[in-house]
Structures are given as structure tokens and as C-alpha cells.
Design a protein around this motif. Structure first.
Motif, mmCIF file in Angstrom:
data_model
loop_
_atom_site.group_PDB
_atom_site.id
_atom_site.type_symbol
_atom_site.label_atom_id
_atom_site.label_comp_id
_atom_site.label_asym_id
_atom_site.label_seq_id
_atom_site.Cartn_x
_atom_site.Cartn_y
_atom_site.Cartn_z
ATOM 1 N N THR A 1 0.642 -1.012 -0.314
ATOM 2 C CA THR A 1 -0.510 0.257 0.380
ATOM 3 C C THR A 1 0.688 1.245 -0.018
ATOM 4 O OG1 THR A 1 -1.242 -1.378 1.440
ATOM 5 C CG2 THR A 1 -1.768 0.974 0.946
ATOM 6 N N PRO A 2 1.434 2.183 -1.346
ATOM 7 C CA PRO A 2 2.398 3.068 -1.002
ATOM 8 C C PRO A 2 1.793 3.969 -1.022
ATOM 9 C CG PRO A 2 1.872 2.027 -3.638
ATOM 10 C CD PRO A 2 0.497 1.173 -2.490
ATOM 11 N N ILE B 1 -2.683 7.533 -2.471
ATOM 12 C CA ILE B 1 -2.412 5.699 -2.725
ATOM 13 C C ILE B 1 -3.566 5.498 -4.072
ATOM 14 C CG2 ILE B 1 -2.623 3.366 -1.766
ATOM 15 C CD1 ILE B 1 -3.757 4.904 0.874
ATOM 16 N N GLU C 1 6.573 3.290 1.186
ATOM 17 C CA GLU C 1 5.390 2.166 2.174
ATOM 18 C C GLU C 1 6.349 1.634 3.233
ATOM 19 O OE1 GLU C 1 3.161 -1.446 1.561
ATOM 20 O OE2 GLU C 1 5.940 -1.683 1.839
ATOM 21 N N LYS C 2 5.322 0.597 3.782
ATOM 22 C CA LYS C 2 5.889 0.087 5.377
ATOM 23 C C LYS C 2 6.887 -0.518 4.798
ATOM 24 C CE LYS C 2 2.431 -2.282 6.203
ATOM 25 N NZ LYS C 2 1.330 -2.025 5.423
#
Lengths: 766, 428
Positions: free
Chosen positions: B208-209, B260, B403-404
Motif C-alpha cells: 500500500t504505497p 495511494i 511503503e512500510k
């Protein structure tokens, strides 16, 4: 149905296939059934065979069977019951898509029997854990309400919907809002008391009307809606914006808050969202008093509106119509943006015409030169209708901007040079208006106009030129000659041209009595003897009597000074404009007409009045609108009355009173007035009396269109422009003569003023 | 609310008919056929007959029609019709009579999904393609497995993106496409020059950028006032619109574009710019009518951009009078041909380098006519596409992806300026 089905033909074949043991064959057959249905063939006979295929794992096949059911359930109510089991089972399927599909389909089958089985699956689906099912079920409530409102009330579905506004999923919120709005409108159309049901006397009959409080949006709900607005899909945003438009803010602060939260939606790609946001802001901005906020709102509104002009033509047109409305309320929002409204050669005609209108609205001293260059360019295009409008626009600019009038006249003269018939004719009509606005300024062009006399073949253009000749008769050497040519063909001309010829020749006579004695005789002869229009005849008689009895009075009537004309700011009455601005992006705003005028019947139309009666606020608006309409009529009445000036005249010139009285009766003066007049010994005094009281007292008490002896018959036709033409000729030039410049509303008020003036003159005579 | 949806062919035969509400009968389609299709005088896209309003869009050889009985939002109906057209195109490439007939089952299925009871629902193509499939994308088992995921996505706050997207290589492509609108007067004065820009993005990013996007713009929603603070390379955007994934509230407060992205291709934003437009082509025209039977043309075209760049598919449409019988044309570059059906000389130049100039000379012979109306001289139209050139001067400053998992991503930017019927020069 009891007959054995035929053993051949397409339906027989299809039936065979539907019952085939092979899955592919059955699937194919269903597709063919749907194809047949689409082109209008009746496939209801296959109902049981199709329903057999409902139980399947193939989602696509299931969808097709459902589609078939939607179309034919109504025709086979007793067989629908076969499908109920599968439906109910599907609404509990583990697959949410199947659950949604089943509940969606079940709620549109128009069969009483199904509805009874619907209640419990629907309440289950409304609380489904899956948002997709919930959002589908939300709309189902509206569908069910459409079919059987009592069911919704009984099971409290509307309350559940109301609760769904608080749902965590924005899509569910949006659909709940949309469904509630739909139910609200439908419920207004329902009778207030449910029909008495004799069978169930013990319990009160089930009400089909949901509690109206359910539809009121309170501040907590507002907050939820504003949050959901930023998160849901474009279509959901439109539904929420519509609801926000209905919301009544409690105080100014809240209005400001709504405006601020809605403003970002201007940046959305979807034109309907942008226009929806404009609508909400136009409504709530009314309560805002903070100057800087209003300023920033209007400033931010302009760019998105301009961007809409690059949408596909149909969307563009909707936007243009709305921009036209917005400009009537706030003329300054697009002041510097005229260039984007320039027509492209390949724009569709409906877009071009609208752009033209907006360009004239935006015309100012600064941009008028570019605009005139454009208009001149458009006048050389091929589309006749558009070319005419472009020429007309030149005239409108001339009347709007005094400083540019000379340049406009220059452009018009250039256009006349082209000698293209319809351009010349339109230019002549427009120049007539310019002469009205700036009398005695451009007399130099009259010879050029007169040299185009033979080119004119349209009544309006002819009438305009004749008016110009009559008006400047003293300056045109050969006026009698020119008018003489029209007199020769008098019998063949249309009535407006006849009327103008008559008036112009009388003017000529009053200005140059020595040279035109014969011609005026001739025209009066022709108009009274050979003409079958009562209007022309009556006017001729009046002139005749005026001229023979009192030439001085004739002068003051025929050569009276006319009120100036101007370009109206608005094309609709102010109250209606407000109403339409609250409907931005809707059909009403596209047509510039309140919805009730074109929806008429249907679920809203007939009950529209009742609805208005129920809502005090809207009632107000309605009342205002009605008032303007009445005001318009009054203005018209006044107008008509103004033509009555001649009655005293005609009486004094020896017509006996009773004759004019009977004419009045025809015109529709109420019986009381007539009897009043009849009682009096001196009809002339009484008429004077009537005249003065009526014009001073509130015109509301006036009878319906007290049409003058002159325009009596025409006035009765209720055709405003005709009536105009009928009466204006008496005291003023052909103002109503299709001058595109004056709108009806404006025209009326001018007439009122004109009437007042003429009336003074006449009273002075006595 | 839309009460019914139809597709007609040119003869007025119903290809698709779907009623959403009880207030209409199927036979309403006959009314449309009689009143609109077989009536040549119809000039408005909305027709109201009685209390029923028909909204139509004509595309190729079909009419796409929405019908309503209430005071519906006209903008919504047209937006919906156009959305339907876009969706159809992405499913079967072209919307015409043949494709409608071949895909009617699919169309019914799509309609079922994108509109319910007359209220448009989910119309995101990517989401629809997950569960409405054609022969070519058959994945039914997969569908059933993840249908609960689909439904979450179809309704969720980020309805445009699945959460489990995975790519080995994380890439994002940005295309800036500008459509140049020009209206130039006979005298060579620019009457209107502006740019409708589109920023298309193809995002192939995992997870989920969170993206941030920056342009060299100086958004001027307040045109006057801060004129003084104008820097040279900043582009003034008059207005912009964003894909629904962009946080409008954030843009409104601090002018930053953050979002997103959906997976795959989408239109990130649209914008409009009117100031300092670099016109890629200059045209000098000289058209004379030496006699009643002849028109002479000299058209001089100059590519007004960097010599390192190239324009492709340059196409000039030069109108001729209606009574033209033949045309002799000479060109230095490309090919020129007279197309009698459209009354134009078409001059095609497949490739034109920046700063290059070329000329067309032509003579049109006219047939004698009795009709003596001056020829209205429609404008010359120039179509083109110039790669790596923006007429507005817009440049992408940055595209940041967070992103995470903190992966590195590769970004690509392309620019294109084009015109398709919007670049018009009036003839003197």
C-alpha cells in the motif's frame, strides 16, 4: 397457458435446449432467450424452463436467469413462487456477491407473493457483515418502498436505513442517503391517511407513511456525511451533496463550515460532482456574511467551471446552461474568462448558441473589440441559425455597451455588405433595436439600409425597416416612395408588416402632411376595406378618427417619445432564479424552468403542489414565484390597459358608448365593471373613471386582461408577442416585434413605464 | 435517478434495453426512435417529451441513451453515459453496433453492477475486471475464493486498490499528455491558446504505497494579487482535478498531491493552463481567389520547438470550397491529397524535426455555380504529437513513494503534446 405449447418454432427449440442435460447447451439457450427478449420477442412462455436453471454454481448463468426473472416475473405471478426458495437460499450464500445479487433481484420482482418472502432476508442483509451486501440492501429498501410502502414501515426498514448513515463504510452511507432521499420523495406522493381497511378494525390499519422525522438531518448526521463525502466514490459524493443541499443550517457558522468542507470537491474530475458542489455552495453561501469567505468561494468556483468547457459536448452544454444561470446571479465570477467561450468551428450547434449567449453576458468595454471580431467571424459560417444569433449578438452588445455602439454599427454595416440574404435581414432587425436605444445617432446608415429594400423577404425584417423609415420619415427624402412600394403590395403582406406600414405612413403624414395626403388616404382605405385582420382594421379606424378629429392628439399618440430599452441582466424572474440556483446541474437548471413545469405528471408532478403545501419554506419560494408570475400578468394587464387610452378618444370622436362597451365585454372585463359602466349616464365619464381607478388601484383587482378595443381579439389569443405588436404600434414602435434584446419580463416593465407616459398625455387631453 | 438505459443502432433498433424503475414501460424506446432517431431536426442532447426526458450520446453508429422521469441531475446522467462508454471500450475496445451485439450478455452484467435502481454504483474499471470477466479473462474459481475481498475492495475507502499487490520490481510510469487548444485569427493574433493536460500513471508498486507528487506549478487559483512573486520556471495552472485517490482536503490546505495509487494504469490528474503557452507550430497562410473558378493556397508550416525533438503524425486539414472539382498540390515534405468527401486537402507529414520548415502550394479548381454565396473559409486544422515537449512548460519535479517495507522504486516520466482537432488557424 393451459394449451399445450406448440411442438415447433424457436421457442420449442429453446425449451428443448433449456432442459438439455449438457450445461453448455443450457447456458447458450439462456443467452438466446435474453437476446430474443432484448429485440422485443415475447419469451414469457419459457418461464418454468428458465427457472429450472436458476440453481447453478455458474455465477454468470445465475445472473442471466435473474435478469430473465426481472423482466417476466410480473407476467407470471403464480409461477414466481417456484423461484422463491432459491432466492431465499441465495441470500444466505457464503459468497457475498451471490447474496447481494439475490437480494438485489428479489426486490425488483414485481410480484406480491415474493414480497412476503422478502422481509426477513432483507433485514438480514441490511445487517450483513459485508459492506457490499449492505450497500446493495440499502437500495433494496427504496425498491421495496416503491412497491409496497407498508412493508417498509411495518418492518422498520426506514429506521434501519437511517442507522446505516452511521455505517463505517462510505459507500454504504452514500447508498443509504440516496435511498432515504428517494423514499422521502416517494412518501410525499402518498396519501396522508391510509385507505380504510374494513377487515382489520381491531388494530389500526398499517400506515404506509414513514415517520417524517426520519428524513430530517441533524447536526451529528451532518458531521458523518461531511466525513463520508471525502471518502466515497464519485457517485456517492453526488448523493451526499444532494442531501447537503437539502440540509438547513442552524446558524451562519454551520453554513460556513459546510461551504469550507464542500469546496475541495471543486477539484473532482466528475462534472456532476463539481456542479453538485456548486449547488451546495450556492445554497449555503446565502447565509454566509463573512466577506472574505464569500470572495474566496466565488473565486474558487470560476476555474472548475471553466474547466468543464473542455468536457465532452453534452456535459459542456449542461455546464454552459448552468454557467448562464450563475452569471445571472453573480455576473462577475467569470469576468476575465471570455476567451474560453469562443466557439470552435467543430463545436455542435447547441454548444455554440449557448456560448454566444454567455459571451454577450461577459462583454465589457475591455473585451468588446475581440468579441466583435469573433462575432463577425461567426456571421460567415454556414449554419443559418447560428449566424443569425451571432448577428443578433452584435446588436445586443451595442445595446449593452454604449461606448461600443458605433463599432457594432460598423460591424453590422460590413455584414450588410456581404449581401447574404439572412445576414442582411437579421442585421436590419438588429439595427432597429439600436435605433431604439440611440435615436438620431446613426442616421447616416439609413440610405444603405433602404438600398437593401428588395432583399428583404421576411416579415420581421420588413417590419423593422418600415419602422425605421417611419421613424425618420422627415429625414428621408423619398420616404413616401419607399413606403409606397409596400403599400402597393399591402394586401399580400403579413399582418405585422401591414401594421407597420400603416403606422409608418401615418407618421410620415404627421411629419410631412403636405406631400403625403394621398398616400395616407390610400393606406387607410386599404387597411379598413381590404384587410381581413381585425387588428389592422381597428388600428386604421383609430388613426383615421384621430387624424380627422384632433391632429394634435394624433401627434402626441403616434409620435410619442418611447422609453429607452436596455439589455436585461436576467432571463428568468428573480424568485425563479433563486429556485433554479438551488437546483444546479439538474434538468430544471438546464431548461431554466422550475421542475414542475416539465415533469407534470408522474410520481412527483401531480403531487407537487401538495408537497409544496407541506413544506413551509418551499411554499414561500413557490409563493414568491407565483407572485412574480402574477406581477408579470399585471404588467401585461397594465399594458393592455394602456391601449385603452383610445377608448375615450374613440368615444369622443363620435362612436357611441354602447359599442365600445360591448367590445369591452368581449375583451373580458368582469361583469361588475360592465354593469357599472352600463349604469352610468355618461359612458365617457365612467370610462375615464374606470380607467383612472384601475390604473391607480392595485392591479390585482383588475379583471383578466381588460383587453382594449384595438387589440381585443389578439389579446384574447393570449399570445404575448401578438398582443405587444397589436398595441405598441399605437403609442410606441414595434418593441415586441421580436426584438431579441428585451426579455418578456423587461419588456413588460418598460411597457408599464411607457403606458404611464402615454396615459399622462391622454389625460392631459381631456 | 436514471429510469431506463438503452442502446440503439442507427436505424432505431433496440440493441440493449434495461429498465431500472417502474415508472416506465419498455415501449418508451419507440418514442425515442420516432422523436429523435428519425427526426433530423433534433439539435439538443436532452429531449423532454411529456414528463419523460431522454439523454443521448451518439458514438460511432450507436446511440447510448438514459431516460428519466424526474428532475435528475443532467450532469450525472451524461457522466454516467460517458463512463459506460469508457468501460465498454476497456472491455471490448470499441463501442459500436457489432461489438454491442457480440457482447450483450457482458453489457447486461456490467449494467447490473454499475447501476442499481437508477443510482450509479461502482464504476472503477480495475475493480469491475476482478469479478466481471470475459472469455479471455476466465478465472472463475479464483473469483469465488476471493469474492469477499472483491466486495471489500468495491466498497472500501480505497475501493481502487487491492491490499495484496506484489511486484518483483517496483516501477511507476508517469505520462504527461497535453492537448493544445489554439484559435488563431486571420491576422495571426492568438485568440485563444490553452492546454488541457492529463497526467496518466502506471503504478506497479507492491503493498500500500503512499505517494507524493510534485510539479513545477504555481497554482494560481487567485490569478491577480500575487503577480509579483512569479518565478520564471513555474507554470501557472488555472485549475486541476484529481483522481478520487488524491486527498482533496490535503490539496486544499497545503497544495500537496498525496495519494495511494490504484494498481496499474489510471489518470492521476487533469489540469488546465492558459498562460505562456509554447505553440509547437506556426502557420502562415495565403489563400487567394484569383478567379471565380480557382482558389490558390500557400501554406507555410514551421515547427517551433527544439531541433532535437521530433513531431510525429503531423496532419493538416485545409478546407476547400464545396464546389471544388480537383486540386493540384505540391509539398516539400510529406504527402498532400484532396479528399472530396470532406472538402479538405489533407497534408500528412509522418515526421518533422524541430525548427524545420515546409511549404504547401495548391490550386483548387471550382465548378461554376449559380449560387453566389461567399465561401465561409473554415479554419485550417493541425493535428500532431510531439514527444518530450509540453506546451505549458510543465515538468514533473518529483514522485516519492513510501511503503512500510521501504523498497526502492524506479520512476519514469514521459511528456507528450498533441492536438486532435483543437488546433485551429483561420484563413485570411
Amino acid at each position: 397457458m393451459a394449451m399445450a405449447p406448440p411442438r415447433k418454432g424457436e421457442n420449442y427449440e429453446l425449451r428443448q435446449q433449456l432442459n438439455s442435460e449438457y450445461r453448455d447447451k443450457r447456458a447458450d439457450a439462456i443467452k438466446r432467450v435474453i437476446a430474443n427478449h432484448t429485440i422485443g420477442k415475447d419469451c414469457s412462455g419459457l418461464f418454468p424452463d428458465v427457472v429450472k436453471n436458476m440453481q447453478t454454481d455458474d455465477l454468470e448463468q445465475k445472473k442471466l436467469v435473474y435478469l430473465y426473472l426481472m423482466n417476466y416475473a410480473k407476467t407470471q405471478p403464480e409461477l414466481v413462487i417456484l423461484a422463491v426458495n432459491t432466492f431465499v437460499k441465495d441470500t444466505a450464500d457464503p459468497n457475498p456477491l451471490v447474496r447481494a445479487l439475490a437480494i438485489r433481484t428479489m426486490s425488483v420482482l414485481r410480484a406480491e407473493k415474493i414480497l412476503d418472502y422478502l422481509a426477513s432476508p432483507l433485514s438480514r442483509c441490511l445487517k450483513d457483515e459485508n459492506p457490499y451486501v449492505r450497500k446493495t440492501a440499502a437500495l433494496c429498501v427504496a425498491k421495496v418502498f416503491d412497491l409496497k410502502p407498508e412493508l417498509c414501515v411495518e418492518y422498520g426498514f426506514v429506521e434501519t436505513l437511517r442507522d446505516l448513515i452511521g455505517d463505517g463504510n462510505p459507500m454504504v452511507v452514500a447508498n443509504a442517503v440516496a435511498a432515504l432521499a428517494d423514499i422521502y420523495e416517494a412518501s410525499l406522493a402518498l396519501p396522508t391517511t391510509p385507505p380504510a381497511s374494513p377487515g382489520r378494525s381491531s388494530t389500526p390499519p398499517p400506515s404506509s407513511k414513514p415517520n417524517p422525522e426520519l428524513f430530517i438531518i441533524d447536526p451529528p448526521t451532518l458531521t458523518k456525511l461531511l466525513v463520508a463525502l471525502n471518502e466515497c466514490s464519485e457517485w456517492g459524493r453526488i448523493a451526499i451533496l444532494n442531501t447537503l443541499a437539502r440540509y438547513r443550517a442552524v446558524d451562519e457558522k454551520e453554513s460556513e463550515h459546510i461551504c469550507e468542507r464542500v469546496m475541495p470537491q471543486f477539484q473532482h474530475v466528475n462534472a456532476a460532482v463539481v456542479l453538485g458542489a456548486v449547488k451546495v455552495i450556492m445554497i449555503h453561501m446565502k447565509a454566509v456574511t463573512r466577506e472574505d469567505l464569500i470572495k474566496s468561494l466565488t473565486r474558487k468556483m470560476a476555474p472548475p467551471l471553466v474547466t468543464l468547457i473542455s468536457s465532452p459536448p453534452e456535459v459542456q452544454w449542461v455546464a454552459l446552461r448552468n454557467i448562464n444561470l450563475l452569471l445571472q446571479k453573480r455576473p462577475d465570477i467569470l469576468a476575465n474568462e471570455m476567451r474560453v467561450f469562443f466557439c470552435k468551428y467543430n463545436d455542435p450547434p447547441y454548444v455554440k448558441v449557448e456560448k454566444l449567449d454567455i459571451m454577450v453576458r461577459l462583454a465589457s468595454e475591455k473585451n468588446v473589440d475581440t468579441l466583435l471580431g469573433e462575432l463577425k467571424e461567426y456571421a460567415s459560417e454556414v449554419d443559418v441559425d447560428f449566424v443569425r444569433k451571432a448577428v443578433r449578438a452584435v446588436g445586443q452588445v451595442a445595446i449593452k455597451i454604449d461606448e461600443a455602439a458605433e463599432r457594432c454599427v460598423g460591424v453590422l454595416m460590413d455584414l450588410i455588405e456581404t449581401r447574404v440574404s439572412y445576414v442582411v435581414q437579421e442585421a436590419v432587425i438588429v439595427i432597429k433595436d439600436i435605433f431604439r436605444k440611440y435615436p438620431h445617432s446613426y442616421e447616416g446608415i439609413i440610405p444603405t439600409l433602404c438600398s437593401n429594400l428588395e432583399e428583404l423577404d421576411e416579415p420581421e425584417a420588413k417590419a423593422s425597416l418600415i419602422w425605421i423609415i417611419g421613424e425618420y420619415a422627415e429625414k428621408i427624402e423619398n420616404a413616401d416612395e419607399l413606403l409606397g412600394t409596400f403599400l402597393e403590395s399591402f394586401k399580400e403582406e403579413s399582418y405585422p408588416v401591414q401594421l407597420q406600414t400603416l403606422t409608418a405612413i401615418v407618421k410620415l403624414f404627421l411629419k410631412k402632411p403636405d406631400e403625403s395626403q394621398t398616400i395616407v388616404q390610400k393606406v387607410l382605405q386599404a387597411a379598413t376595406k381590404d384587410c381581413d385582420s381585425a387588428d389592422v382594421r381597428d388600428r386604421a379606424y383609430i388613426y383615421w378618427r384621430l387624424l380627422s378629429s384632433d391632429p394634435a392628439a394624433a401627434k402626441s399618440v403616434v409620435l410619442a417619445v418611447r422609453p429607452p430599452i436596455s439589455l436585461p441582466q436576467t432571463t428568468v424572474a428573480p424568485a425563479i432564479l433563486e429556485e433554479l440556483l438551488a437546483e444546479v446541474s439538474s434538468l430544471a437548471s438546464v431548461y431554466h424552468k422550475p421542475a414542475a413545469t416539465f415533469i407534470g405528471k408522474g410520481r412527483l408532478g401531480a403531487e407537487e403542489m401538495q408537497r409544496r403545501a407541506l413544506e413551509p419554506e418551499e411554499e414561500n419560494a413557490r409563493e414568491k414565484a407565483l407572485q412574480t408570475v402574477v406581477a408579470g400578468q399585471q404588467a401585461e394587464n397594465l399594458l393592455d390597459f394602456d391601449a385603452d387610452d383610445d377608448q375615450p378618444q374613440s368615444s369622443s370622436s363620435g362612436i357611441d358608448g354602447s359599442q365600445s362597451l360591448s367590445m369591452l365585454g368581449n375583451g373580458g372585463i368582469s361583469s361588475t365593471t360592465i354593469s357599472n359602466v352600463a349604469k352610468s349616464t355618461n359612458p365617457l365619464d365612467e370610462l375615464m373613471d374606470l380607467f383612472s381607478t384601475a390604473s391607480m388601484a392595485a392591479p390585482a383587482t383588475m379583471p383578466v386582461a381588460p383587453v382594449s378595443t384595438v387589440s381585443g381579439i389578439q389579446g384574447l389569443q393570449d399570445d404575448r408577442s401578438d398582443a405587444f405588436a397589436g398595441l405598441t404600434g399605437l403609442s410606441s414602435p414595434p418593441q415586441g416585434l421580436g426584438s431579441g434584446v428585451t426579455s418578456p419580463v423587461q419588456g413588460q416593465s418598460q411597457q408599464k413605464a411607457g403606458g404611464g407616459g402615454a396615459q399622462d398625455d391622454l389625460l392631459g387631453l381631456f | 435517478m436514471i429510469s431506463a438505459f438503452f442502446i440503439f443502432n442507427q436505424k432505431g433498433e433496440v440493441l440493449i434495453s434495461r429498465l431500472f424503475r417502474q415508472d416506465l414501460k419498455r415501449s418508451i424506446s419507440d418514442v425515442f426512435r420516432i422523436q429523435v432517431i428519425s427526426n433530423p431536426d433534433v439539435r439538443s442532447p436532452i429531449i423532454t417529451l411529456g414528463s419523460t426526458s431522454f439523454f443521448h450520446v451518439r458514438i460511432n453508429n450507436v446511440y447510448v441513451v438514459g431516460v428519466t422521469k424526474c428532475n435528475a441531475s443532467a450532469a450525472l446522467v451524461f457522466e454516467f453515459l460517458y463512463r459506460f462508454i469508457t468501460i465498454s471500450r476497456s472491455y471490448f475496445s470499441k463501442l459500436d453496433e457489432e461489438s454491442v451485439k457480440n457482447n450483450f450478455v457482458l453489457i447486461y452484467e456490467l449494467l447490473d453492477e454499475i447501476i442499481d435502481f437508477g443510482f450509479p454504483q461502482n464504476s472503477e474499471i480495475d475493480t469491475l475486471k476482478m469479478y466481471i470477466t470475459t472469455e479471455s479473462i476466465k478465472s472463475e474459481m479464483a473469483v469465488r475464493e476471493d469474492s469477499s475481498k472483491i466486495t471489500i475492495q468495491a466498497t472500501g475507502a480505497t475501493s481502487w486498490r487491492r491490499s495484496d499487490v506484489k511486484y518483483r520490481k517496483n516501477e511507476a510510469f508517469v505520462d504527461v499528455i497535453e492537448t493544445v487548444n489554439l484559435l488563431m485569427s486571420k491576422e495571426g493574433a492568438v485568440l485563444r491558446a490553452d492546454v488541457d493536460g492529463q497526467i496518466l500513471m502506471r503504478a506497479y508498486l507492491s503493498g500500500t504505497p503512499e505517494c507524493k507528487f510534485g510539479l513545477n506549478d504555481k497554482l494560481v487559483l487567485q490569478k491577480r494579487g500575487n503577480e509579483a512573486t512569479k518565478s520564471d520556471d513555474a507554470v501557472e495552472l488555472d485549475d486541476c482535478q484529481f483522481h478520487q485517490c488524491v486527498r482533496l482536503g490535503k490539496f486544499d490546505s497545503d497544495r500537496s498531491i498525496s495519494f495511494i495509487p490504484p494498481d496499474g494504469e489510471f489518470e492521476l490528474m487533469r489540469y488546465r493552463s492558459t498562460s505562456n503557452i509554447n505553440l509547437p507550430f506556426r502557420l502562415q497562410t495565403h489563400v487567394t481567389e484569383p478567379s471565380k473558378s480557382r482558389v490558390e493556397y500557400t501554406i507555410h508550416l514551421r515547427a517551433n520547438f527544439d531541433p532535437k525533438l521530433n513531431a510525429n503524425n503531423v496532419l493538416l486539414r485545409i478546407p476547400t470550397p464545396l464546389n471544388t472539382t480537383g486540386v493540384q498540390a505540391k509539398v516539400g515534405v510529406g504527402k498532400a491529397k484532396y479528399v472530396p468527401g470532406e472538402n479538405v486537402i489533407v497534408w500528412k507529414i509522418p515526421r518533422l524535426q524541430g525548427a524545420q520548415e515546409c511549404t504547401l502550394t495548391a490550386e483548387a479548381d471550382l465548378a461554376a455555380t449559380t449560387h453566389r454565396q461567399a465561401w465561409s473559409r473554415p479554419p485550417i486544422q493541425v493535428d500532431f504529437s510531439v514527444v518530450m515537449f509540453t506546451a505549458s512548460g510543465l515538468l514533473v519535479r518529483f514522485l516519492k513513494v513510501f511503503e512500510k517495507s521501504g523498497y526502492q522504486s524506479v520512476k519514469w516520466v514521459r511528456y507528450l503534446s498533441k492536438a486532435n482537432g483543437s488546433y485551429q488557424i483561420r484563413v485570411s
